[in-house]
Each structure stands twice: as structure tokens, then as C-alpha cells.
Design a protein around this motif. Structure first.
Motif, PDB file in Angstrom:
ATOM      1  N   MET A   1      37.142  -2.556 -41.408  1.00  0.00           N
ATOM      2  CA  MET A   1      36.841  -2.203 -42.797  1.00  0.00           C
ATOM      3  C   MET A   1      38.019  -1.444 -43.399  1.00  0.00           C
ATOM      4  O   MET A   1      38.523  -0.493 -42.803  1.00  0.00           O
ATOM      5  N   ASN A   2      38.466  -1.892 -44.560  1.00  0.00           N
ATOM      6  CA  ASN A   2      39.569  -1.232 -45.252  1.00  0.00           C
ATOM      7  C   ASN A   2      39.026  -0.210 -46.254  1.00  0.00           C
ATOM      8  O   ASN A   2      38.458  -0.575 -47.279  1.00  0.00           O
ATOM      9  N   TYR A   3      39.225   1.064 -45.936  1.00  0.00           N
ATOM     10  CA  TYR A   3      38.753   2.127 -46.832  1.00  0.00           C
ATOM     11  C   TYR A   3      39.812   2.385 -47.903  1.00  0.00           C
ATOM     12  O   TYR A   3      40.597   3.319 -47.824  1.00  0.00           O
ATOM     13  N   THR A   4      39.809   1.532 -48.905  1.00  0.00           N
ATOM     14  CA  THR A   4      40.791   1.643 -49.974  1.00  0.00           C
ATOM     15  C   THR A   4      40.281   2.538 -51.094  1.00  0.00           C
ATOM     16  O   THR A   4      39.080   2.838 -51.184  1.00  0.00           O
ATOM     17  N   ILE A  38      25.071  -4.798 -45.038  1.00  0.00           N
ATOM     18  CA  ILE A  38      24.371  -3.902 -45.961  1.00  0.00           C
ATOM     19  C   ILE A  38      24.281  -2.490 -45.400  1.00  0.00           C
ATOM     20  O   ILE A  38      24.565  -1.513 -46.097  1.00  0.00           O
ATOM     21  N   GLY A  39      23.892  -2.375 -44.127  1.00  0.00           N
ATOM     22  CA  GLY A  39      23.710  -1.052 -43.528  1.00  0.00           C
ATOM     23  C   GLY A  39      24.965  -0.205 -43.568  1.00  0.00           C
ATOM     24  O   GLY A  39      24.916   0.996 -43.879  1.00  0.00           O
ATOM     25  N   SER A  40      26.112  -0.809 -43.274  1.00  0.00           N
ATOM     26  CA  SER A  40      27.353  -0.030 -43.238  1.00  0.00           C
ATOM     27  C   SER A  40      27.776   0.427 -44.626  1.00  0.00           C
ATOM     28  O   SER A  40      28.346   1.509 -44.786  1.00  0.00           O
ATOM     29  N   CYS A  41      27.469  -0.360 -45.638  1.00  0.00           N
ATOM     30  CA  CYS A  41      27.790   0.051 -47.008  1.00  0.00           C
ATOM     31  C   CYS A  41      26.907   1.222 -47.434  1.00  0.00           C
ATOM     32  O   CYS A  41      27.370   2.130 -48.129  1.00  0.00           O
ATOM     33  N   ILE A  42      25.639   1.216 -47.008  1.00  0.00           N
ATOM     34  CA  ILE A  42      24.761   2.347 -47.305  1.00  0.00           C
ATOM     35  C   ILE A  42      25.298   3.611 -46.643  1.00  0.00           C
ATOM     36  O   ILE A  42      25.324   4.691 -47.250  1.00  0.00           O
ATOM     37  N   VAL A  43      25.761   3.488 -45.405  1.00  0.00           N
ATOM     38  CA  VAL A  43      26.357   4.630 -44.708  1.00  0.00           C
ATOM     39  C   VAL A  43      27.566   5.137 -45.482  1.00  0.00           C
ATOM     40  O   VAL A  43      27.716   6.340 -45.735  1.00  0.00           O
ATOM     41  N   ARG A  72      33.469  -0.297 -36.297  1.00  0.00           N
ATOM     42  CA  ARG A  72      33.203  -0.358 -37.735  1.00  0.00           C
ATOM     43  C   ARG A  72      33.669   0.905 -38.462  1.00  0.00           C
ATOM     44  O   ARG A  72      34.275   0.832 -39.527  1.00  0.00           O
ATOM     45  N   PHE A  73      33.393   2.081 -37.892  1.00  0.00           N
ATOM     46  CA  PHE A  73      33.630   3.323 -38.626  1.00  0.00           C
ATOM     47  C   PHE A  73      34.858   4.108 -38.163  1.00  0.00           C
ATOM     48  O   PHE A  73      35.338   4.974 -38.901  1.00  0.00           O
ATOM     49  N   GLY A  74      35.344   3.848 -36.966  1.00  0.00           N
ATOM     50  CA  GLY A  74      36.557   4.514 -36.504  1.00  0.00           C
ATOM     51  C   GLY A  74      36.459   6.026 -36.541  1.00  0.00           C
ATOM     52  O   GLY A  74      35.473   6.616 -36.099  1.00  0.00           O
ATOM     53  N   LYS A  75      37.475   6.667 -37.118  1.00  0.00           N
ATOM     54  CA  LYS A  75      37.539   8.128 -37.156  1.00  0.00           C
ATOM     55  C   LYS A  75      36.479   8.755 -38.053  1.00  0.00           C
ATOM     56  O   LYS A  75      36.271   9.980 -38.000  1.00  0.00           O
TER      57      LYS A  75
END
Length: 347
Positions: A1-4, A38-43, A72-75
Motif C-alpha cells: 500500500m502506497n501511503y501518499t 475495505i477493512g484496511s481502508c477503514i483502519v 499490509r501495514f508495515g511500520k
């Protein structure tokens, strides 16, 4: 996932779309299927809410393994406001935490699995939900929200958007019947627990959700289209793409789910669809093509691919009840698709 920056901006933008969002403050929220689309976007939304407001929520993420969560979430997992819980819908619950809210997003949600793993598809939905509903009975959870699917509607004759009480034909012995049948039965289970045990259960029926949080193994057409162009390939379509769908950008979907959780009626099904995003599969592909500069190429599907096809020609949803709660989508099809491409491609 790219946290831009664009992704964070989108997560912040939809806060205003959720009535009574401040009621979440200081809550313990458990999300199953927390590494999924969907779940990861809610997080991500809830963590960003903590960062941009004084929400001070604690988010518990449920997934099959720490490897899945870290992948998925890394650090992000190093934050103090996020807690990992090993969760398998097919196994007994071993944790003992007094959650305020549970969002049940865990499900096998890839069309090929409905055909190749129909037993797991059904049991993951029914058994997983039943265990969580029992947990709510024992622990006094304030509210649980079940993420169902627009596939509960089956196939109907007219081309009008599906209203919440319109159910068409579903071949319960068909190749991919495990998924819609399990979703139908799970909704009935929700209503049963609400009636018999007074559990505060909410139900949402998302349409066709897309976005940058799609997992690498997601075989839905929209996810494949984005992966094709990000990988430098043209978009491969296995049909004419004339089927009309209620597509919805995943960030809008997350805000809609939280809107229902905070403002909806118990055991009342809410369709999740953005009226500005009802387009055909081909129009989706062509919009991604314009964003990426890649072509749309047509190929004949294999027999196994045909078995996994959703046979609904028109799966648009009437989301009147959701809009009546005060929600409104922030992204139409053009902006949602463009943002997905930019975030995935780190533009």
C-alpha cells in the motif's frame, strides 16, 4: 500500500461525510478482515482520524497472521493506537477484549474462490459471523456491523437499481452460489440474533468497490484492470463489458460504513453506492485507460473464468436510505478512478 499525500487527503476529505463522527471518540474498534480491500481502508481512515482530530480511538486489526498484517501495514503497526489480533473466521475466538464496536469485514471475496473454495466461502461467512455475534452477547459489545454484499439480490428482469427489498433469482446450486447464498444466510443470522438476543446489528451491502487498498490476490475485474496498467500492460477484458455496476471508491465506501454504524437502524440493510459512479465495466476500463495511457484489449474468457462471472447484467443499487442518513459520496467515478491510479502508481 502506497501511503501518499493524496491518499491521506482523501481519508481526511470524507470525515465531513459522516454524521455524528465525534461519537466514536475514545472507542475500542475491532475490524476483522483488516488487511482486505475495505477493512484496511477503514483502519487507515480511523488512524488518520486520530492524527487529524482528538478522536483517541484504539483500533484492533484482525487478520490471519502477523505476516499478513505487517505486509499490509508495515511500520504503522508500531503505533500505540493500533493493536494486532490473530483472527481466523473458521477458528474459535481466543481473545477477551471489551470492544465498543466490531466491523466484520472478513470474507473470501475473490470470484475464483467462490468456485474453487465454495465450502470455505460459505463457512467463513456463517461460522465467522456466528462466533462474533456470540461474542457480542457475552461481552456486551455496543454495536456490530456486518458487511454483506449486493450479490444477495440475485438476478431480476428489469434494469432499475436494486431497492433494499427487491430480491431476484439466485441459482442456489450454481457454480458460484456459495458467496451470495452465504451472504443471504448471514443477514438472516444477524436478524435472528437481533430478535432473539437483542444484539445491535447493522448491515451494509456494498456495490462494486475499488481502490488502492486492493490486495495482490484480488481477482475482481476492477482490481485486475488497475494491476494491468500499473504493471505496464494493456487492460485485458474478457467480455464486452456492457454490465452496469454501482462502482464506489473505497474511501467513500469506508465513510458510508461508518455512517451506517453510527446512525443506521438495527438490522436495516443499507446499500452502499455512489449515484455519481454508476457505469459499465467497459466504461470503468476506458476511464482507467485514459488515466494510464494504456489500451483496452478484448480476449475470450476460459471456461473456468466464465464460471466465476457475476451473471447480473445490472447490479446498480438504490442507496436512498444511505443518503437519508446524511451521507454523500465525495468522489465520482472519474476522480475515484484517477486517485486510485495515482496512489497505486505513486504519482
Amino acid at each position: 500500500m502506497n501511503y501518499t499525500d493524496l491518499y491521506y487527503s482523501d481519508l481526511t476529505a470524507v470525515q465531513k461525510c459522516i454524521p455524528n463522527l465525534s461519537e466514536l471518540k475514545n472507542s475500542k474498534i475491532f475490524i476483522t478482515g483488516a488487511t482486505g480491500l475495505i477493512g484496511s481502508c477503514i483502519v487507515d481512515f480511523l488512524l488518520n482520524l486520530n492524527d487529524t482530530t482528538d478522536a483517541k480511538n484504539v483500533i484492533y486489526i484482525g487478520s490471519l497472521s502477523t505476516d499478513d498484517a505487517e505486509g499490509r501495514f508495515g511500520k504503522v503497526l508500531e503505533r500505540e493506537d493500533i493493536k494486532y489480533i490473530e483472527y481466523n473466521a473458521l477458528k474459535e475466538i481466543t481473545f477477551d477484549i471489551a470492544f465498543d464496536y466490531i466491523i466484520h469485514a472478513a470474507s473470501l471475496a475473490s470470484p475464483e474462490l467462490y468456485v474453487t473454495k465454495p465450502v470455505e466461502t460459505m463457512l467463513c461467512n456463517l461460522m465467522g459471523l456466528q462466533k462474533l455475534l456470540e461474542y457480542c452477547c457475552k461481552k456486551g459489545v455496543k454495536r456490530i456491523l456486518y458487511i454483506s454484499s449486493s450479490e444477495v439480490y440475485g438476478k431480476k428482469e428489469n434494469n432499475e437499481p436494486y431497492k433494499i427489498d427487491e430480491y431476484g433469482y439466485l441459482d442456489i446450486l450454481g457454480n458460484r452460489a456459495s458467496y451470495p447464498s452465504a451472504k443471504r444466510a448471514s443477514e438472516t443470522l444477524c436478524a435472528s440474533y437481533a430478535s432473539e438476543y437483542g444484539i445491535d446489528v447493522m448491515i451494509v451491502r456494498p456495490g462494486h468497490i475499488y481502490g488502492p487498498t486492493a490486495t495482490p490476490g484480488d481477482k475482481r475485474a476492477s482490481s485486475q484492470f488497475f494491476r494491468d496498467v500499473i504493471g505496464g500492460s494493456d487492460i485485458i477484458m474478457k467480455s464486452a463489458g456492457s454490465q452496469l455496476r454501482s462502482y464506489c471508491y473505497v474511501v467513500d465506501c469506508a465513510s458510508a460504513i461508518l455512517t451506517v454504524m453510527l446512525n443506521g437502524k438495527v438490522c436495516f440493510p443499507y446499500n452502499i453506492a455512489n449515484t455519481d459512479s454508476n457505469i459499465t465495466i467497459r466504461e470503468l476500463a476506458e476511464t482507467i485507460s485514459r488515466c494510464s495511457g494504456k489500451k483496452v484489449v478484448f480476449e475470450n474468457p476460459s471456461d473456468s473464468e466464465k464460471k466465476a462471472f457475476n451473471m447480473m447484467d445490472n447490479s446498480c443499487l438504490d442507496s436512498t436510505e444511505l443518503y437519508n442518513l446524511g451521507w454523500k459520496g465525495e468522489f465520482d467515478s472519474e476522480s475515484g478512478i484517477s486517485h486510485t491510479y495515482q496512489i497505486m502508481n505513486c504519482i
